[in-house]
Motif scaffolding. Structure first.
Motif, PDB file in Angstrom:
ATOM      1  N   GLU A  67       0.796  -1.231   0.000  1.00 36.14           N
ATOM      2  CA  GLU A  67       0.000   0.000   0.000  1.00 36.14           C
ATOM      3  C   GLU A  67       0.828   1.280   0.000  1.00 36.14           C
ATOM      4  N   PRO A  68       1.848   1.420   0.870  1.00 25.69           N
ATOM      5  CA  PRO A  68       2.646   2.654   0.825  1.00 25.69           C
ATOM      6  C   PRO A  68       3.368   2.849  -0.504  1.00 25.69           C
ATOM      7  N   VAL A  69       3.865   1.755  -1.065  1.00 24.32           N
ATOM      8  CA  VAL A  69       4.559   1.843  -2.351  1.00 24.32           C
ATOM      9  C   VAL A  69       3.600   2.294  -3.443  1.00 24.32           C
ATOM     10  N   ALA A  70       2.410   1.702  -3.472  1.00 24.17           N
ATOM     11  CA  ALA A  70       1.417   2.073  -4.482  1.00 24.17           C
ATOM     12  C   ALA A  70       1.024   3.539  -4.348  1.00 24.17           C
ATOM     13  N   ALA A  71       0.825   3.989  -3.115  1.00 24.48           N
ATOM     14  CA  ALA A  71       0.441   5.385  -2.895  1.00 24.48           C
ATOM     15  C   ALA A  71       1.544   6.338  -3.344  1.00 24.48           C
ATOM     16  N   ALA A  72       2.799   5.993  -3.048  1.00 28.13           N
ATOM     17  CA  ALA A  72       3.917   6.835  -3.455  1.00 28.13           C
ATOM     18  C   ALA A  72       4.040   6.892  -4.976  1.00 28.13           C
ATOM     19  N   LEU A  73       3.912   5.740  -5.615  1.00 23.74           N
ATOM     20  CA  LEU A  73       4.024   5.713  -7.071  1.00 23.74           C
ATOM     21  C   LEU A  73       2.854   6.443  -7.727  1.00 23.74           C
ATOM     22  N   ASP A  74       1.672   6.353  -7.135  1.00 24.88           N
ATOM     23  CA  ASP A  74       0.528   7.098  -7.662  1.00 24.88           C
ATOM     24  C   ASP A  74       0.789   8.598  -7.621  1.00 24.88           C
ATOM     25  N   THR A  75       1.541   9.031  -6.624  1.00 23.28           N
ATOM     26  CA  THR A  75       1.858  10.457  -6.487  1.00 23.28           C
ATOM     27  C   THR A  75       2.943  10.897  -7.465  1.00 23.28           C
ATOM     28  N   LEU A  76       3.936  10.072  -7.652  1.00 27.15           N
ATOM     29  CA  LEU A  76       5.121  10.481  -8.414  1.00 27.15           C
ATOM     30  C   LEU A  76       5.082  10.123  -9.890  1.00 27.15           C
ATOM     31  N   ARG A  77       4.352   9.072 -10.240  1.00 22.85           N
ATOM     32  CA  ARG A  77       4.440   8.546 -11.598  1.00 22.85           C
ATOM     33  C   ARG A  77       3.747   9.455 -12.604  1.00 22.85           C
ATOM     34  N   ARG A  78       4.364   9.534 -13.791  1.00 21.55           N
ATOM     35  CA  ARG A  78       3.798  10.271 -14.920  1.00 21.55           C
ATOM     36  C   ARG A  78       3.757   9.341 -16.128  1.00 21.55           C
ATOM     37  N   GLU A  79       3.245   9.840 -17.238  1.00 21.75           N
ATOM     38  CA  GLU A  79       3.175   9.018 -18.444  1.00 21.75           C
ATOM     39  C   GLU A  79       4.562   8.636 -18.947  1.00 21.75           C
ATOM     40  N   ASP A  80       5.541   9.498 -18.710  1.00 22.42           N
ATOM     41  CA  ASP A  80       6.888   9.239 -19.223  1.00 22.42           C
ATOM     42  C   ASP A  80       7.802   8.587 -18.190  1.00 22.42           C
ATOM     43  N   SER A  81       7.255   8.099 -17.094  1.00 22.69           N
ATOM     44  CA  SER A  81       8.073   7.534 -16.011  1.00 22.69           C
ATOM     45  C   SER A  81       8.507   6.103 -16.308  1.00 22.69           C
ATOM     46  N   THR A  82       9.701   5.772 -15.848  1.00 25.74           N
ATOM     47  CA  THR A  82      10.177   4.399 -15.791  1.00 25.74           C
ATOM     48  C   THR A  82      10.457   4.088 -14.332  1.00 25.74           C
ATOM     49  N   THR A  83       9.716   3.128 -13.773  1.00 25.02           N
ATOM     50  CA  THR A  83       9.825   2.806 -12.350  1.00 25.02           C
ATOM     51  C   THR A  83      10.701   1.573 -12.169  1.00 25.02           C
ATOM     52  N   ILE A  84      11.689   1.677 -11.281  1.00 27.61           N
ATOM     53  CA  ILE A  84      12.714   0.652 -11.140  1.00 27.61           C
ATOM     54  C   ILE A  84      12.778   0.175  -9.697  1.00 27.61           C
ATOM     55  N   LEU A  85      12.670  -1.138  -9.512  1.00 32.94           N
ATOM     56  CA  LEU A  85      12.854  -1.764  -8.208  1.00 32.94           C
ATOM     57  C   LEU A  85      14.262  -2.323  -8.142  1.00 32.94           C
ATOM     58  N   LEU A  86      15.017  -1.950  -7.112  1.00 33.25           N
ATOM     59  CA  LEU A  86      16.343  -2.527  -6.895  1.00 33.25           C
ATOM     60  C   LEU A  86      16.165  -3.806  -6.098  1.00 33.25           C
ATOM     61  N   ASP A  87      16.531  -4.953  -6.693  1.00 31.84           N
ATOM     62  CA  ASP A  87      16.225  -6.232  -6.069  1.00 31.84           C
ATOM     63  C   ASP A  87      17.193  -7.298  -6.570  1.00 31.84           C
ATOM     64  N   PRO A  88      17.659  -8.207  -5.702  1.00 29.19           N
ATOM     65  CA  PRO A  88      18.623  -9.227  -6.126  1.00 29.19           C
ATOM     66  C   PRO A  88      18.128 -10.143  -7.237  1.00 29.19           C
ATOM     67  N   VAL A  89      16.811 -10.287  -7.407  1.00 30.26           N
ATOM     68  CA  VAL A  89      16.311 -11.190  -8.445  1.00 30.26           C
ATOM     69  C   VAL A  89      16.138 -10.475  -9.780  1.00 30.26           C
ATOM     70  N   GLY A  90      16.477  -9.191  -9.838  1.00 36.63           N
ATOM     71  CA  GLY A  90      16.277  -8.427 -11.057  1.00 36.63           C
ATOM     72  C   GLY A  90      17.320  -8.688 -12.126  1.00 36.63           C
ATOM     73  N   GLU A  91      17.137  -8.047 -13.249  1.00 35.45           N
ATOM     74  CA  GLU A  91      18.102  -8.078 -14.350  1.00 35.45           C
ATOM     75  C   GLU A  91      19.442  -7.537 -13.853  1.00 35.45           C
ATOM     76  N   VAL A  92      20.530  -8.201 -14.192  1.00 42.92           N
ATOM     77  CA  VAL A  92      21.845  -7.714 -13.787  1.00 42.92           C
ATOM     78  C   VAL A  92      22.158  -6.421 -14.541  1.00 42.92           C
ATOM     79  N   PHE A  93      22.473  -5.394 -13.797  1.00 39.78           N
ATOM     80  CA  PHE A  93      22.708  -4.073 -14.373  1.00 39.78           C
ATOM     81  C   PHE A  93      24.014  -4.051 -15.149  1.00 39.78           C
ATOM     82  N   ARG A  94      23.939  -3.598 -16.398  1.00 36.88           N
ATOM     83  CA  ARG A  94      25.116  -3.531 -17.253  1.00 36.88           C
ATOM     84  C   ARG A  94      25.163  -2.178 -17.969  1.00 36.88           C
ATOM     85  N   GLN A  95      26.282  -1.912 -18.635  1.00 40.25           N
ATOM     86  CA  GLN A  95      26.483  -0.616 -19.271  1.00 40.25           C
ATOM     87  C   GLN A  95      25.406  -0.314 -20.315  1.00 40.25           C
ATOM     88  N   ALA A  96      24.981  -1.325 -21.042  1.00 43.16           N
ATOM     89  CA  ALA A  96      23.954  -1.099 -22.061  1.00 43.16           C
ATOM     90  C   ALA A  96      22.654  -0.613 -21.426  1.00 43.16           C
TER      91      ALA A  96
END
Length: 224
Positions: A67-96
């Motif tokens: 709920e807090p995450v959803a409320a925060a994203l509802d406040t901050l997100r726009r049509e041009d937003s890219t929302t990123i979760l930092l998490d060990p199971v995510g895509e490995v971050f690379r230069q590309a």
């Protein structure tokens, strides 16, 4: 165009200081990036601004509630937003990926804590990123890593040649570099670097980059 970045965290002080220093600070002063840090507890539940709870099914630690995450994203997100979760199971971050994110107009970073996030939070984000196969105490340090890698690629942030000719820019590790003194503890500088033959220097650097990549990162694709 200014890259706008919003960061959601339970520990804002972990981010403000580092992002105000050195190149990240100058990038913001130049108006190339605007970074805003938000305390996720501002969207917390009840009198105590709660953001976490015990996991269903039992287990150690606390889980970030949706709920807090959803409320925060509802406040901050726009049509041009890219929302990123930092998490060990995510895509490995690379230069590309850093180069890709540097072309966006608005990034929102979510920094989890404790034992992770309620699985339903993943449906609220566009991208999950990991900075490596290890676990940290939270997402703040990964967010700093990603933000630093991204904003230095913005046009005008640093000298264009520095970005074009560095590790991973063409799939290779960077070649060896030398500066003064010419001899240090019996170790000299390769003669080709002081030869004045720029073509030969470029060929040497390419050969060294290929060899270093083969020796140290054989997982990368290397072509002569």
């Amino acid at each position: 165009m200014t890259l706008e970045i919003d960061v959601l965290t339970l520990f804002p002080a972990m981010l403000g200081g580092p992002l105000a220093q050195s190149i990240p600070g100058r990038i913001q002063e130049q108006g190339l990036a605007a970074i805003r840090i938000h305390d996720l507890r501002d969207w917390g539940l009840g009198r105590h601004r709660s953001v976490d709870d015990a996991p269903y099914g039992g287990g150690a630690g606390m889980i970030l509630r949706p709920e807090p995450v959803a409320a925060a994203l509802d406040t901050l997100r726009r049509e041009d937003s890219t929302t990123i979760l930092l998490d060990p199971v995510g895509e490995v971050f690379r230069q590309a990926r850093a180069a890709d994110l540097a072309t966006r107009s608005h990034l929102i970073f979510l920094c989890p804590r404790y034992e992770g996030v309620d699985e339903r939070i993943r449906s609220l984000v566009d991208l999950e990123l990991s900075i490596g196969d290890y676990v940290l105490t939270g997402g703040e340090l990964p967010a700093l890593v990603v933000i630093d890698a991204v904003i230095r690629l913005l046009p005008g942030a640093i000298e264009a040649a520095s970005v074009a000719d560095e590790s991973f820019s063409d799939g290779l590790l960077e070649y060896p570099q030398y500066t003064r003194p010419a001899v240090f503890r019996g170790m000299g500088v390769p003669a080709i670097l002081t030869s004045g033959d720029h073509g030969a220097v470029e060929r040497w650097r390419r050969e060294q980059a290929v060899q270093r990549t083969r020796d140290r990162r054989p997982d990368l694709t290397v072509e002569d």
